[in-house]
Every structure is written in C-alpha cells, then in structure tokens.
Design a protein around this motif. Structure first.
Motif, PDB file in Angstrom:
ATOM      1  N   LEU A  31       0.808  -1.215   0.000  1.00 50.66           N
ATOM      2  CA  LEU A  31       0.000   0.000   0.000  1.00 50.66           C
ATOM      3  C   LEU A  31       0.843   1.267   0.000  1.00 50.66           C
ATOM      4  CD1 LEU A  31      -2.185  -2.104   0.594  1.00 50.66           C
ATOM      5  CD2 LEU A  31      -3.218  -0.488   2.188  1.00 50.66           C
ATOM      6  N   ASN A  32       2.047   1.194   0.549  1.00 46.79           N
ATOM      7  CA  ASN A  32       2.909   2.375   0.585  1.00 46.79           C
ATOM      8  C   ASN A  32       3.450   2.734  -0.792  1.00 46.79           C
ATOM      9  OD1 ASN A  32       2.758   2.984   3.359  1.00 46.79           O
ATOM     10  ND2 ASN A  32       4.292   1.429   3.849  1.00 46.79           N
ATOM     11  N   THR A  33       3.773   1.724  -1.585  1.00 50.46           N
ATOM     12  CA  THR A  33       4.378   1.961  -2.902  1.00 50.46           C
ATOM     13  C   THR A  33       3.383   1.804  -4.046  1.00 50.46           C
ATOM     14  OG1 THR A  33       5.021  -0.352  -3.221  1.00 50.46           O
ATOM     15  CG2 THR A  33       6.563   1.059  -2.021  1.00 50.46           C
ATOM     16  N   GLY A  34       2.302   1.069  -3.796  1.00 49.15           N
ATOM     17  CA  GLY A  34       1.353   0.765  -4.856  1.00 49.15           C
ATOM     18  C   GLY A  34       1.853  -0.306  -5.806  1.00 49.15           C
ATOM     19  N   LYS A  35       2.988  -0.904  -5.492  1.00 47.08           N
ATOM     20  CA  LYS A  35       3.601  -1.895  -6.376  1.00 47.08           C
ATOM     21  C   LYS A  35       3.497  -3.309  -5.798  1.00 47.08           C
ATOM     22  CE  LYS A  35       6.865   1.401  -8.362  1.00 47.08           C
ATOM     23  NZ  LYS A  35       8.310   1.717  -8.619  1.00 47.08           N
ATOM     24  N   ALA A  36       3.760  -4.266  -6.658  1.00 46.16           N
ATOM     25  CA  ALA A  36       3.705  -5.664  -6.243  1.00 46.16           C
ATOM     26  C   ALA A  36       4.977  -6.054  -5.497  1.00 46.16           C
ATOM     27  CB  ALA A  36       3.529  -6.567  -7.454  1.00 46.16           C
ATOM     28  N   ASP A  37       4.812  -6.784  -4.417  1.00 49.33           N
ATOM     29  CA  ASP A  37       5.920  -7.462  -3.752  1.00 49.33           C
ATOM     30  C   ASP A  37       5.696  -8.962  -3.931  1.00 49.33           C
ATOM     31  OD1 ASP A  37       7.020  -5.080  -2.963  1.00 49.33           O
ATOM     32  OD2 ASP A  37       6.445  -5.259  -0.857  1.00 49.33           O
ATOM     33  N   TYR A  38       6.794  -9.674  -4.131  1.00 50.88           N
ATOM     34  CA  TYR A  38       6.731 -11.113  -4.377  1.00 50.88           C
ATOM     35  C   TYR A  38       7.395 -11.818  -3.199  1.00 50.88           C
ATOM     36  CZ  TYR A  38       5.926  -9.073  -8.953  1.00 50.88           C
ATOM     37  OH  TYR A  38       5.437  -8.308  -9.986  1.00 50.88           O
ATOM     38  N   LEU A  39       6.575 -12.460  -2.376  1.00 46.45           N
ATOM     39  CA  LEU A  39       7.072 -13.028  -1.128  1.00 46.45           C
ATOM     40  C   LEU A  39       7.020 -14.552  -1.162  1.00 46.45           C
ATOM     41  CD1 LEU A  39       5.293 -10.660   1.429  1.00 46.45           C
ATOM     42  CD2 LEU A  39       7.497 -10.343   0.282  1.00 46.45           C
ATOM     43  N   PRO A  40       8.059 -15.213  -0.615  1.00 50.43           N
ATOM     44  CA  PRO A  40       8.033 -16.676  -0.550  1.00 50.43           C
ATOM     45  C   PRO A  40       6.940 -17.156   0.396  1.00 50.43           C
ATOM     46  CG  PRO A  40       9.900 -15.804   0.688  1.00 50.43           C
ATOM     47  CD  PRO A  40       9.292 -14.644  -0.035  1.00 50.43           C
ATOM     48  N   VAL A  41       6.208 -18.173  -0.016  1.00 54.85           N
ATOM     49  CA  VAL A  41       5.155 -18.718   0.832  1.00 54.85           C
ATOM     50  C   VAL A  41       5.796 -19.592   1.906  1.00 54.85           C
ATOM     51  CG1 VAL A  41       3.076 -20.146   0.942  1.00 54.85           C
ATOM     52  CG2 VAL A  41       3.503 -18.705  -1.067  1.00 54.85           C
ATOM     53  N   PRO A  42       5.615 -19.253   3.176  1.00 52.93           N
ATOM     54  CA  PRO A  42       6.189 -20.066   4.255  1.00 52.93           C
ATOM     55  C   PRO A  42       5.687 -21.503   4.172  1.00 52.93           C
ATOM     56  CG  PRO A  42       5.377 -17.975   5.123  1.00 52.93           C
ATOM     57  CD  PRO A  42       4.872 -18.086   3.717  1.00 52.93           C
ATOM     58  N   ARG A  43       6.581 -22.442   4.469  1.00 52.59           N
ATOM     59  CA  ARG A  43       6.229 -23.851   4.295  1.00 52.59           C
ATOM     60  C   ARG A  43       5.374 -24.414   5.430  1.00 52.59           C
ATOM     61  NH1 ARG A  43       8.917 -25.939  -0.306  1.00 52.59           N
ATOM     62  NH2 ARG A  43       9.492 -24.080  -1.470  1.00 52.59           N
TER      63      ARG A  43
END
Length: 283
Positions: free
Chosen positions: A118-130
């Motif tokens: 929400l701060n940048t308006g851009k996508a972040d790509y995060l690893p899904v915790p196992r």
C-alpha cells in the motif's frame, strides 16, 4: 531447463485453475517454480502439496456455508472480511480438510505469492512459508480491497496482489524460468472495466495515495498485460490455459454445481492439451 507455473486470481473462479492443477498432478507434471495471486496461490499450494481435488472438496462443501463467506463475517469486528478468516485459513486446512504441510515443505522449488504494497502501490513477491498454519501471506494475497482488513508483513501494509500484478508471468521469467505455463481465470476475449467502487476506494485508502493510483489504473494495466501475454504466447515463450467460459461463476459463487462444472472445464481442457504441455515443458 527451469519450468514455471503462474496462477491468476479471481476468488472462487480460481476453481478453474484447480481443475488445471489437478490434471497436471494426475499427469505427473510438477514445475520447478510456482507463483500465484490471491485465490490462485491460495488454491495453488494444494498443487505443490500434491493433493488433487482438495480445493474442489473445500469449495463444494463450504461455499454455501456462512462460516466460509457472507456479510455476517464482514460486520464482525474481530473478522472484518467477507470471508470467515479463521474458518477458511485455519479450521479448514488444519482440522476439516487437512493440508499436507510435510509434502509442501519437501517441494524443492520456489513458491511465491503476490501482494500489493500500500505504501508503494507496487507488487511485492514473497516466498510462501512452508509451515505457516495461520496462512497469513495467503490471507494477504487474497485481501480484496474493501472486503478484507489490511495485513502487515515485515512492517509493510498489504492487500490483494491482483491490484498491482494480476498475472505475474514477468516475475516467472525474471526468476529464470525457461518455460512458463500461465493459467487464467477469464476467457481470452475478456476486457476488464474500471472499478465501479473507485470512489469508495479513494475514500477508504486516502492515506495510501500510491495504492489509490494503482487501483485507478488497474483495468488499463490488466488489459495491456494480457495483450502482451498473448503476444509472448504467439512467440512460443509462454503456454496459456484459459477458460472458454466462466459458466457464470462469480468471485463469491455459492452454487456448488457451477463450481464443479468450472473445475471440470479446467481439468478436461488440460487433459486434452497434456501432450502439448509435456512437450512444451520438456517432460
């Protein structure tokens, strides 16, 4: 050669993608990298955990259940989402229709979820915790504006990944995938229209102007992204699987017969293209 699978969101329309994934599992097709948005990855983890038809069981059993989704959940001050968060992301995977965390953890590749910062308006790509039994990241990637609370992960505020990057095929290429299968949840002819709730979004998220701008331009960016996606498909860089029709299934569909039929469309289409898919992926 590194292979990838990209899963678009669309809430319960993503049951089409589950049909695709279940056919891939039955055909013993497992990619090296998986990325998805919203329900695309919330359902997609069952592909990585090698549990075919698990999502079909979830939606056909619980879509009509008010504990799963309904306005009563949205007005609950401890929930603040149209979906029953504890029921959908905790009770179901940990008690009612168990998720196989061990098989998911054993997957040797990468699994990523898209969230919109929400701060940048851009996508972040995060690893899904196992082994996240609260499914916090999966909740965040599914967090449709106005229908979910804001999630904070690593100190950043997040909502639905589809706002910033609805079909993250570029991310798959950036991660080094040589062959990428992209699963859409809308027909090829679909064109997104501007959000009818944009005035309310401007008001609700006024402290996040970059996010508001992202929502204002979402339809235009989505349509352009699909055009470029299909050009990449023509060039042989990507393989795209899209429903011929959504069969009238909406994002918050309760009709279990419609959901079953849309799953079957994804499954059958993938079975019909299995030889093409295997050849493309070099299997």
């Amino acid at each position: 050669m590194k292979t990838g699978l990209v899963l678009e969101g669309g809430a319960l329309r993503a049951i089409f993608s589950s049909g695709v994934c279940d056919a891939l599992l039955d055909g013993k097709v497992m990619t090296d990298y998986v990325i998805g948005v919203s329900a695309g990855i919330a359902y997609g983890v069952s592909y990585v955990s090698r549990q075919p038809r698990r999502n079909l069981e979830v939606v056909t059993r619980y879509a009509p259940d008010k504990r799963y989704m309904g306005m009563n959940n949205l007005v609950d001050k401890d929930n603040r989402s149209y979906f029953g968060l504890k029921f959908a992301y905790d009770t179901i995977p940990n008690e009612l229709i168990p998720f196989d965390y061990d098989t998911f953890a054993a997957y040797p590749g990468e699994v990523e979820a898209v969230v919109t910062n929400l701060n940048t308006g851009k996508a972040d790509y995060l690893p899904v915790p196992r082994r996240d039994k609260n499914s916090l990241l999966l909740q965040a990637t599914c967090a449709m504006p106005l229908l979910f609370p804001i999630y904070r992960i690593g100190g950043q505020p997040y909502l639905d990944g589809g706002a910033a990057d609805s079909i993250p095929w570029r991310r798959a290429l950036d991660k080094g995938c040589d062959r990428v299968v992209v699963v859409l949840t809308r027909p090829r002819s679909y064109r997104r229209k501007p959000d009818q709730m944009i005035r309310l979004i401007r008001k609700q998220y006024k402290e996040y102007p970059a996010f508001v701008k992202t929502m204002e331009t979402r339809a235009q960016r989505y349509n352009q992204d699909r055009e470029e996606l299909f050009e990449m498909e023509k060039a042989g860089r990507l393989l795209v699987i899209a429903p011929r029709s959504t069969l009238g299934v909406g994002r918050i569909e309760r009709d279990t017969e419609k959901l079953r039929l849309l799953w079957a469309e994804g499954y059958q289409m993938t079975v019909e293209r299995m030889e093409e898919i295997r050849d493309y992926l070099g299997l």
